[in-house]
Scaffold this active site. Structure first.
Site, mmCIF file in Angstrom:
data_model
loop_
_atom_site.group_PDB
_atom_site.id
_atom_site.type_symbol
_atom_site.label_atom_id
_atom_site.label_comp_id
_atom_site.label_asym_id
_atom_site.label_seq_id
_atom_site.Cartn_x
_atom_site.Cartn_y
_atom_site.Cartn_z
ATOM 1 N N THR A 1 34.247 -33.968 -37.406
ATOM 2 C CA THR A 1 33.745 -32.767 -36.746
ATOM 3 C C THR A 1 33.115 -31.828 -37.776
ATOM 4 O OG1 THR A 1 35.823 -31.521 -36.909
ATOM 5 C CG2 THR A 1 35.562 -32.989 -35.018
ATOM 6 N N GLY A 2 32.121 -31.081 -37.331
ATOM 7 C CA GLY A 2 31.444 -30.148 -38.234
ATOM 8 C C GLY A 2 30.850 -30.847 -39.438
ATOM 9 N N SER A 3 30.095 -31.922 -39.179
ATOM 10 C CA SER A 3 29.677 -32.797 -40.285
ATOM 11 C C SER A 3 28.183 -32.831 -40.539
ATOM 12 C CB SER A 3 30.187 -34.215 -40.040
ATOM 13 O OG SER A 3 29.905 -34.664 -38.727
ATOM 14 N N THR A 4 27.476 -31.767 -40.170
ATOM 15 C CA THR A 4 26.042 -31.743 -40.459
ATOM 16 C C THR A 4 25.744 -31.184 -41.844
ATOM 17 O OG1 THR A 4 25.810 -29.581 -39.387
ATOM 18 C CG2 THR A 4 25.393 -31.542 -38.033
ATOM 19 N N GLY B 1 27.750 -29.698 -45.839
ATOM 20 C CA GLY B 1 28.918 -29.424 -46.662
ATOM 21 C C GLY B 1 29.916 -30.551 -46.776
ATOM 22 N N ILE B 2 31.192 -30.180 -46.766
ATOM 23 C CA ILE B 2 32.266 -31.150 -46.930
ATOM 24 C C ILE B 2 32.244 -32.178 -45.810
ATOM 25 C CG2 ILE B 2 34.779 -31.416 -46.896
ATOM 26 C CD1 ILE B 2 34.940 -28.668 -48.316
ATOM 27 N N GLY B 3 31.983 -31.730 -44.591
ATOM 28 C CA GLY B 3 31.954 -32.661 -43.465
ATOM 29 C C GLY B 3 30.894 -33.729 -43.619
ATOM 30 N N SER C 1 43.095 -25.605 -46.564
ATOM 31 C CA SER C 1 42.517 -24.860 -47.684
ATOM 32 C C SER C 1 43.642 -24.351 -48.566
ATOM 33 C CB SER C 1 41.709 -23.675 -47.154
ATOM 34 O OG SER C 1 41.359 -22.770 -48.187
ATOM 35 N N TYR D 1 41.319 -15.890 -41.552
ATOM 36 C CA TYR D 1 40.974 -17.260 -41.942
ATOM 37 C C TYR D 1 42.185 -17.979 -42.527
ATOM 38 C CZ TYR D 1 39.035 -21.007 -44.867
ATOM 39 O OH TYR D 1 38.793 -22.213 -45.474
#
Length: 264
Positions: A13-16, A18-20, A142, A155
């Site tokens: 998820t959220g992989s477009t 950065g880390i993803g 994190s 956060y």
């Protein structure tokens, strides 16, 4: 160590970016078929092309455009991809805001995106993994889970929750062949952090790496590596946690934070 995930399906998820994105590439390079996720179709299409270029063998790379910060978005992903072998709960948002100026709606948005997306997807996919006798779930936490930032309490709270959920789910899946872990990056030169530091790069004339080091030493002075990680360094840990070789690692908070958290 040769990690072979041929025949496994991974959802990141959220992989477009950065880390993803780095994790999706790492899994595809190891032979997994990967589902890339982001909110915007154009970003998903671009990321699919990047991951496909890294894929090996017959690994298939597909995309799902949707906002996972709601029950409806998570349900749509599950409807499109009813099963998977590997789930990387990476999607998340962050940003500084003083506690006394952070309204309820911001707290709830962070909770929905950073915590409940992983809860909902894990609830949907873990039973299938258990039935197959094999599966991997990773929550992106994190160092802020333990080292709560004074300027991002909202956060840090979500990352503590992710770490706790991963530990609890690991116990829930005990003896099934399914592992659940959390991965804890520190400051990482992802797209989001790079954008956050862009003004300092322009003002100082320093490189992003230099500004990143300055940021770490000012904001995270306990760092042992004394620099930000890069996205591939974090992705390497994620891929390992998803591998057959990590079969005895479950319920762990795997730290890739450069030693910031000052504990044994």
């Amino acid at each position: 160590m040769q990690i072979d995930l041929t025949g496994k399906k991974a959802i990141v998820t959220g992989s477009t970016k950065g880390i993803g994105l780095a994790a999706a590439k790492g899994l595809a390079t190891s032979g997994a078929s990967v589902v890339v996720n982001g909110r915007k179709q154009a970003d998903v299409d671009a990321a699919v092309a990047e991951v496909q270029a890294a894929a090996t063998g017959n690994a298939e790379v597909t995309g799902f455009a949707g906002d996972l910060g709601s029950a409806e978005g998570c349900a749509a992903l599950v409807a499109a991809h009813p099963t998977c072998d590997i789930l990387v709960n990476n999607v998340g948002i962050f940003g500084p805001q003083d506690f006394f100026e952070t309204p309820d709606e911001v707290w709830m948005k962070y909770y929905e995106v950073n915590v409940m997306s992983g809860v909902r997807l894990s609830r949907s996919y873990l039973p299938g993994m258990q039935a197959n006798g094999w599966g991997r779930v990773v929550f992106l936490s994190s160092e802020s889970a333990f080292n709560i930032p004074a300027d991002m309490v909202h956060y840090g709270m979500t990352k503590t929750a992710c770490t706790a959920i991963a530990r609890g789910l690991a116990k829930r899946m005990a003896g099934t062949g399914v592992t659940v872990n959390s991965v804890l990056p520190g400051p990482t030169l992802s797209d989001g952090v790079t954008a956050m530091l862009a003004d300092q790069v322009e003002e100082t004339g320093k490189s992003i790496e230099e500004v990143g080091r300055d940021f770490v030493m000012a904001q995270r002075p306990t760092s042992i590596i004394q620099r930000p990680a890069d996205v591939d360094e974090v992705a390497n840990m994620i891929v390992y946690a998803c591998s057959p070789q990590a079969s005895a690692t479950s319920g762990a908070a795997l730290r890739v934070e450069g030693g910031i958290v000052d504990s044994l």
